[in-house]
Design a protein around this motif. Structure first.
Motif, PDB file in Angstrom:
ATOM      1  N   PHE A 655     -15.824 -49.594-105.329  1.00  0.00           N
ATOM      2  CA  PHE A 655     -17.137 -49.897-104.765  1.00  0.00           C
ATOM      3  C   PHE A 655     -17.249 -49.393-103.333  1.00  0.00           C
ATOM      4  N   TYR A 656     -16.181 -49.558-102.552  1.00  0.00           N
ATOM      5  CA  TYR A 656     -16.147 -49.117-101.166  1.00  0.00           C
ATOM      6  C   TYR A 656     -16.370 -47.605-101.076  1.00  0.00           C
ATOM      7  N   ILE A 657     -15.718 -46.858-101.948  1.00  0.00           N
ATOM      8  CA  ILE A 657     -15.859 -45.401-101.935  1.00  0.00           C
ATOM      9  C   ILE A 657     -17.259 -44.992-102.386  1.00  0.00           C
ATOM     10  N   VAL A 658     -17.786 -45.653-103.425  1.00  0.00           N
ATOM     11  CA  VAL A 658     -19.144 -45.351-103.889  1.00  0.00           C
ATOM     12  C   VAL A 658     -20.159 -45.613-102.784  1.00  0.00           C
ATOM     13  N   LEU A 659     -20.007 -46.720-102.074  1.00  0.00           N
ATOM     14  CA  LEU A 659     -20.904 -47.041-100.968  1.00  0.00           C
ATOM     15  C   LEU A 659     -20.831 -45.978 -99.877  1.00  0.00           C
ATOM     16  N   ALA A 660     -19.626 -45.505 -99.573  1.00  0.00           N
ATOM     17  CA  ALA A 660     -19.464 -44.461 -98.559  1.00  0.00           C
ATOM     18  C   ALA A 660     -20.170 -43.181 -98.980  1.00  0.00           C
ATOM     19  N   PHE A 661     -20.081 -42.823-100.254  1.00  0.00           N
ATOM     20  CA  PHE A 661     -20.788 -41.642-100.757  1.00  0.00           C
ATOM     21  C   PHE A 661     -22.299 -41.806-100.615  1.00  0.00           C
ATOM     22  N   LEU A 662     -22.825 -42.960-100.991  1.00  0.00           N
ATOM     23  CA  LEU A 662     -24.269 -43.193-100.921  1.00  0.00           C
ATOM     24  C   LEU A 662     -24.765 -43.106 -99.488  1.00  0.00           C
ATOM     25  N   TRP A 663     -24.006 -43.668 -98.574  1.00  0.00           N
ATOM     26  CA  TRP A 663     -24.410 -43.612 -97.163  1.00  0.00           C
ATOM     27  C   TRP A 663     -24.344 -42.174 -96.643  1.00  0.00           C
ATOM     28  N   THR A 664     -23.382 -41.426 -97.117  1.00  0.00           N
ATOM     29  CA  THR A 664     -23.268 -40.024 -96.692  1.00  0.00           C
ATOM     30  C   THR A 664     -24.466 -39.214 -97.175  1.00  0.00           C
ATOM     31  N   PHE A 665     -24.908 -39.426 -98.406  1.00  0.00           N
ATOM     32  CA  PHE A 665     -26.089 -38.727 -98.918  1.00  0.00           C
ATOM     33  C   PHE A 665     -27.332 -39.066 -98.096  1.00  0.00           C
ATOM     34  N   PHE A 666     -27.474 -40.356 -97.769  1.00  0.00           N
ATOM     35  CA  PHE A 666     -28.602 -40.782 -96.937  1.00  0.00           C
ATOM     36  C   PHE A 666     -28.551 -40.101 -95.565  1.00  0.00           C
ATOM     37  N   ALA A 667     -27.374 -40.099 -94.942  1.00  0.00           N
ATOM     38  CA  ALA A 667     -27.223 -39.494 -93.619  1.00  0.00           C
ATOM     39  C   ALA A 667     -27.491 -38.001 -93.659  1.00  0.00           C
ATOM     40  N   ALA A 668     -27.021 -37.323 -94.703  1.00  0.00           N
ATOM     41  CA  ALA A 668     -27.256 -35.881 -94.832  1.00  0.00           C
ATOM     42  C   ALA A 668     -28.746 -35.589 -94.931  1.00  0.00           C
ATOM     43  N   PHE A 669     -29.474 -36.426 -95.654  1.00  0.00           N
ATOM     44  CA  PHE A 669     -30.928 -36.238 -95.740  1.00  0.00           C
ATOM     45  C   PHE A 669     -31.566 -36.394 -94.357  1.00  0.00           C
ATOM     46  N   VAL A 670     -31.131 -37.403 -93.606  1.00  0.00           N
ATOM     47  CA  VAL A 670     -31.738 -37.694 -92.301  1.00  0.00           C
ATOM     48  C   VAL A 670     -31.532 -36.552 -91.321  1.00  0.00           C
ATOM     49  N   VAL A 671     -30.330 -35.997 -91.240  1.00  0.00           N
ATOM     50  CA  VAL A 671     -30.017 -35.033 -90.182  1.00  0.00           C
ATOM     51  C   VAL A 671     -30.060 -33.575 -90.642  1.00  0.00           C
ATOM     52  N   VAL A 672     -30.179 -33.338 -91.946  1.00  0.00           N
ATOM     53  CA  VAL A 672     -30.224 -31.953 -92.447  1.00  0.00           C
ATOM     54  C   VAL A 672     -31.589 -31.615 -93.017  1.00  0.00           C
ATOM     55  N   VAL A 673     -32.107 -32.458 -93.892  1.00  0.00           N
ATOM     56  CA  VAL A 673     -33.376 -32.169 -94.563  1.00  0.00           C
ATOM     57  C   VAL A 673     -34.579 -32.612 -93.730  1.00  0.00           C
ATOM     58  N   TYR A 674     -34.519 -33.822 -93.213  1.00  0.00           N
ATOM     59  CA  TYR A 674     -35.655 -34.389 -92.495  1.00  0.00           C
ATOM     60  C   TYR A 674     -36.093 -33.552 -91.286  1.00  0.00           C
ATOM     61  N   PRO A 675     -35.175 -33.034 -90.443  1.00  0.00           N
ATOM     62  CA  PRO A 675     -35.625 -32.202 -89.322  1.00  0.00           C
ATOM     63  C   PRO A 675     -36.421 -30.979 -89.765  1.00  0.00           C
ATOM     64  N   LEU A 676     -36.044 -30.385 -90.895  1.00  0.00           N
ATOM     65  CA  LEU A 676     -36.798 -29.232 -91.399  1.00  0.00           C
ATOM     66  C   LEU A 676     -38.184 -29.653 -91.858  1.00  0.00           C
ATOM     67  N   TRP A 677     -38.270 -30.794 -92.522  1.00  0.00           N
ATOM     68  CA  TRP A 677     -39.557 -31.267 -93.026  1.00  0.00           C
ATOM     69  C   TRP A 677     -40.514 -31.596 -91.882  1.00  0.00           C
ATOM     70  N   GLU A 678     -40.024 -32.294 -90.866  1.00  0.00           N
ATOM     71  CA  GLU A 678     -40.908 -32.688 -89.778  1.00  0.00           C
ATOM     72  C   GLU A 678     -41.312 -31.501 -88.895  1.00  0.00           C
ATOM     73  N   SER A 679     -40.550 -30.417 -88.976  1.00  0.00           N
ATOM     74  CA  SER A 679     -40.863 -29.221 -88.183  1.00  0.00           C
ATOM     75  C   SER A 679     -41.502 -28.128 -89.032  1.00  0.00           C
ATOM     76  N   ARG A 680     -41.980 -28.479 -90.213  1.00  0.00           N
ATOM     77  CA  ARG A 680     -42.519 -27.473 -91.124  1.00  0.00           C
ATOM     78  C   ARG A 680     -43.709 -26.736 -90.513  1.00  0.00           C
ATOM     79  N   GLY A 681     -44.527 -27.440 -89.721  1.00  0.00           N
ATOM     80  CA  GLY A 681     -45.666 -26.786 -89.082  1.00  0.00           C
ATOM     81  C   GLY A 681     -45.227 -25.732 -88.088  1.00  0.00           C
TER      82      GLY A 681
END
Length: 698
Positions: A655-681
């Protein structure tokens, strides 16, 4: 023992690879950043070559996703990846958790400082300095006098110097350890590319490099995590890793941990390390974090820091857990394919794990990530120190009415000068025998020396920035008394525990705890007690009048001279009428906030409650639950979801490892995908401009 053994203490790559990355990639990255800066200048309204405000503060226009990405990059030093993996070897899985939880909550706590610099109406806590470029400017504008300003500047520049020493020495030592490249050459060559693109692009270029660095970091985290827990032939699942960790505990038990286990939170030394992390105060005294507060939009500054703190959590947590446990598992016993890593060589856990899991390509990937970590953080320090030199030394003491061109010229001088200083400092530390291990505290990051130095400033700076009642004499006394007591406690503990004061004894975990806690708590007691018993009554209207490029008028100069060594006094009522005019744009740069002050105050309150709540969850509630079982079991996810299982032996490694993976996916979205989306204009505008120029060319 298997013949296919990894000698973790020997370079796994050739010196040519080291020179190729440091020279080729360094200059190539500089060219890339120069290209991005050129495109930004041509196709947007921002030009670092024409405006000091754009150069030093990115025109205060950056959005939360890029701020969060920059915060993660700034917090992810080369030592972060290396030492987080090291504490996993030394303390088991408790080490990465405490590292991540303590660091993340510090970053989120800084959100209040960010919003304090933005709110411009007289609302609690009534602070505002929308035109400030450094935290020292706010202290200076409070009219606490030259002694106070210079004292806080000493600690601010000192913190940057310590951090820079870790950057260059750690980067050079890492390149040497992985490739055998000459350490002295690395000390001088690493800053070259950084100085080039920082000199041209300023703070905005730093954020671009931060984003690229963050993308690489999360690529490595996912690569090593999936290899350890999904694809590796020897490991390949949490279940196999767990079984091998139990074997390792029998052969190489963890000191001061329950059953010598790697799968327990009952590690005394791990807990002490967690306390050291939590009381380390380098964030408050490091201008690079304030620089991000300056560069952010007022309406989204809190959001950027909260997201940055949450997104940083998987960097030491997931990476170190995967890399550290992988190396422990792969060397669990005499029949294992790899030799165990001794505590004397614990700093090579991360590169050894990357090599064991992914071969030489893994070592190259880690080397690239570490190099980018060094260059990204070095760029941020260049802009930070340059801003202090420009605004707190040159403009305050030598040329108060400096023009924009003069400020910009001094900023360039500061970048070049501190860049040279970086290389020289690295060579000095190398020649006198001060290694990354000592700088990082013998197996730890910048928690001992920098922490002891910087922790004394946490409460004095916090009170100066946040409270109108902050007492000048109390904050100044707290700063110096706390620092003195911290140094005394650190050295006395080193003498008491180690029998001598030397490089080895001064880096122990209890020595770090004594030094950091002494600085932190003594400074807090002195500054808060004097402020409570003898409160001042400062009118923050002074700081609200401190806007970009606004020279001091004669009245302000005369008043500042008269009050240089006295307590601050409230401003006359007629000065308050100037607030509306002062909030207008200056030299084309928007100084006025982009959100109502009532909204900003709500953001401040939200950030306080979020920080407290997340700290309680990450540093108290979760560890309290995780220490219930003496040694964790292999519990699967479905079993772990049953509440009663939490109170039994089923702590749930899976469970601990699964939780770490889920948090990593969330963090990757925040700092990798989200900056591109908010700067799309902006990206679409850039693309249209390029297509338009190409069409005209034909």
């Amino acid at each position: 023992m298997s013949t296919a053994q990894l000698n973790a203490s020997a370079p796994v790559l050739s010196p040519a690879v080291g020179y190729g990355i440091v020279l080729g990639m360094g200059l190539g990255f500089a060219v890339l950043m120069l290209g991005i800066t050129t495109l930004t200048t041509r196709y947007s309204a921002h030009s670092a070559s024409e405006s000091s405000e754009e150069y030093t503060s990115a025109s205060r226009s950056l959005k939360p996703g890029l701020i969060a990405s920059g915060i993660v990059s700034a917090a992810t030093w080369a030592a972060t990846l290396l030492q987080a993996s090291t504490v996993c070897l030394v303390y088991g899985l408790s080490g990465p958790w405490w590292y991540a939880a303590g660091s993340s909550t510090q970053i989120m706590a800084f959100a209040q400082n960010a919003i304090q610099l933005k709110a411009s109406s007289l609302i609690p806590p009534a602070l505002n300095a929308p035109g400030a470029h450094t935290f020292l400017e706010v202290i200076g504008v409070r009219r606490w006098g030259t002694v106070c300003h210079l004292s806080f500047m000493f600690f601010g520049l000192g913190t940057s110097t310590f951090l820079t020493s870790q950057l260059i020495t750690g980067g050079a030592n890492t390149v040497n350890a992985l490739t055998g490249m000459n350490t002295l050459a690395a000390c001088f060559l690493i800053p070259v590319g950084v100085v080039i693109y920082t000199l041209v692009g300023g703070l905005r270029a730093t954020f671009f490099s931060d984003y690229i660095h963050t993308v690489v970091i999360f690529s490595i985290i996912l690569a090593v995590s999936f290899s350890t827990f999904a694809t590796n032939d020897t490991l390949g699942s949490p279940s196999k890793v767990y079984d091998l960790l139990q074997t390792a505990a029998l052969n190489y038990p963890v000191g001061n941990a329950a059953g010598g286990s790697y799968t327990t939170m009952r590690s005394l030394n791990g807990f002490v390390f967690g306390v050291v992390v939590m009381v380390s105060g380098s964030v408050y005294m490091d201008q690079t974090y304030w620089q991000r507060a300056v560069a952010s939009k007022a309406s989204t500054s809190v959001k950027g820091y909260i997201l940055g703190g949450l997104a940083f959590l998987p960097v030491p947590w997931m990476f170190a857990t995967a890399a550290g446990l992988a190396m422990i598992s792969l060397s669990a016993g005499p029949s294992s394919p790899f030799q165990p890593i001794s505590l004397d060589h614990a700093g090579v856990v991360a590169p050894a794990a990357m090599t064991a899991l992914l071969g030489k390509s893994g070592a190259i990937l880690l080397l690239i990530a570490l190099f980018l970590a060094v260059t990204s953080a070095a760029s941020a320090e260049l802009v930070a120190v340059s801003s202090i030199i420009t605004y707190d030394v040159y403009k305050r003491y030598f040329n108060p009415h400096a023009t924009d061109k003069e400020i910009l010229r001094m900023s360039h001088v500061g970048v070049i000068g501190f860049g040279l200083f970086m290389g020289i400092l690295g060579v000095i530390f190398f020649e006198i025998g001060i290694s990354l291990s000592w700088l990082c505290g013998i197996l730890f990051e910048h928690r001992f020396c920098t922490g002891t130095f910087a922790s004394a400033g946490v409460f004095p700076v916090g009170l100066a920035i946040r409270s109108r009642r902050a007492k000048k004499s109390g904050c100044l006394a707290g700063l110096w008394i706390g620092f003195t007591c911290g140094i005394a406690a650190w050295l006395a503990t080193a003498k008491g525990y180690g029998g001598a004061v030397d490089v080895t004894t001064t880096g122990g975990v209890y020595e770090q705890l004594a030094g950091n806690a002494g600085s932190f708590f003594i400074a807090a007691i002195v500054s808060m007690t004097t402020t409570f018993l003898f409160p001042a009554n400062f009118d923050f209207e002074t700081t609200r009048r401190k806007n970009a490029f606004q020279p001091e008028d004669e009245e302000t100069k005369e008043s500042a001279a008269q009050d240089a060594d006295h307590e601050e006094k409230p401003l006359p009522e007629d000065l308050k009428d100037d607030l509306a005019q002062d909030s207008e744009t200056a030299h084309g740069v928007q100084v006025q906030n982009d959100a109502p002050d009532a909204v900003l105050y709500k953001d401040f309150v939200l950030s306080v409650w979020l920080t407290i709540g997340i700290f309680v969850v990450l540093c108290i509630v979760v560890p309290a639950l995780m220490v219930i079982p003496r040694i964790w079991s292999k519990a699967h996810l479905l079993l772990q979801l049953r509440l009663l299982e939490l109170t039994s032996k089923q702590a749930g490694f899976t469970f601990y490892i699964v939780l770490a993976f889920l948090w990593t996916f969330f963090a990757a979205f925040v700092v990798v995908v989200y900056p591109l989306w908010e700067s799309r204009g902006a990206l679409w505008q850039l693309w249209r401009g390029i297509l338009g120029d190409l069409a005209l060319a034909h």
